[in-house]
Enzyme design. Structure first.
Site, PDB file in Angstrom:
ATOM      1  CB  CYS A   1      -0.996  -0.023   1.154  1.00 44.97           C
ATOM      2  SG  CYS A   1      -2.387   1.101   0.891  1.00 44.97           S
TER       3      CYS A   1
ATOM      4  CG  HIS B   1      -3.810  -3.584   2.994  1.00 43.00           C
ATOM      5  ND1 HIS B   1      -2.928  -3.029   3.888  1.00 43.00           N
ATOM      6  CD2 HIS B   1      -4.320  -2.553   2.262  1.00 43.00           C
ATOM      7  CE1 HIS B   1      -2.911  -1.717   3.728  1.00 43.00           C
ATOM      8  NE2 HIS B   1      -3.745  -1.395   2.738  1.00 43.00           N
TER       9      HIS B   1
ATOM     10  CD  GLU C   1      -1.422  -5.699   5.613  1.00 40.04           C
ATOM     11  OE1 GLU C   1      -2.178  -4.748   5.918  1.00 40.04           O
ATOM     12  OE2 GLU C   1      -1.093  -5.963   4.431  1.00 40.04           O
TER      13      GLU C   1
END
Length: 266
Positions: free
Chosen positions: A117, A226, A228
């Site tokens: 990001c 994203h 993660e």
């Protein structure tokens, strides 16, 4: 199993400069620490958002990877020659000053790097690219923002659109599908791609969602989504962090072998 095989690679994680009860502080969201530890299998340390707090050469000699995190803040338009940011845009000039000069040196030194990001945007700017500060206002673009803030935070990271994965690239080597769903939580996006960067995936509206550094000597990947926050249920997210961890372990072994001759002469 050798002692070297048991050691965990050391990865620095870019921190944000925030206010903590009136004090300047450095913060890293736990999702990145968890993904790096549990999925990549590396040990993490925060990189202060303060350019004068570290020496780049000493740092590069001591680490096995760099994780550039996402953040509520945006890269300042001044960093890529655009008009001044509107007052409502959240900036982090301290992080800009710490991270942007480091990116190309890290890549050239063969240190694996993963940008997510804001980290994706930082890597693009570091390689001479530019950003669109408000993708959702452009004709023909999707609204890539996170949506209703009243939802539980976990729901912000649900899949929101597909990406088309470019054949023959890094991402194509990690997954066996040409189109996969991803989440989307960004206002900014790539306007002009930086020099030497290879498009790895695009959104249905054509916006670049992932790129790699074409001639990097080690793993160098950046994604606008994203992963993660989806290591528990998304094969692509798992594959990205696993590949990053594998590259970091290779870097660790290279560093250890480089110091063995010097240690033997000591």
């Amino acid at each position: 199993m050798t002692c070297d095989a048991l050691r965990r690679p050391l990865v620095i994680v870019a921190a944000d400069r925030i206010d903590r009860h009136g004090h300047a502080a450095h913060a890293v969201l736990h999702g990145y620490v968890r993904a790096a530890s549990e999925c990549a299998g590396v040990m993490t340390l925060g990189l202060p958002a303060e350019a004068g707090a570290f020496d780049a050469d000493s740092l590069i000699d001591s680490i096995d990877g760099v994780l550039l995190t996402g953040s509520p803040s945006n890269v300042s338009p001044a960093c890529y020659g655009a008009p001044a940011a509107p007052d409502e845009m959240l900036l982090d000039l301290a992080r800009d000053a710490a991270v942007l000069p480091l990116v190309r040196r890290v890549v050239a030194a063969g240190v694996p790097i993963l940008g997510v990001c804001r980290g994706f945007q930082e890597m693009n700017v570091a390689f001479g690219g530019t950003l669109d500060p408000a993708v959702h206002t452009r004709s023909g673009r999707l609204d890539h923002r996170e949506g209703d803030h009243a939802r539980p935070i976990e729901r912000w990271y649900d899949d929101s659109h597909d990406i088309d994965i470019a054949p023959g690239g890094v991402l194509a080597g990690l997954v066996g599908e040409q189109r996969v769903p991803v989440n989307s939580l960004h206002h900014q996006g790539i306007d002009r791609l930086g020099q030497g960067l290879r498009v790895e995936a695009t959104a249905p509206d054509g916006l670049v969602e992932a790129f790699s550094v074409a001639c990097a000597p080690a793993f160098a990947l950046a994604v606008q989504f994203h992963p993660e926050m989806r290591i528990h249920d998304c094969p692509l997210a798992q594959a990205i962090f696993t590949a990053f961890g594998t590259a970091c372990r290779k870097r660790l072994l290279h560093r250890l072998r480089a110091v063995e001759p010097a240690a033997a002469l000591a």
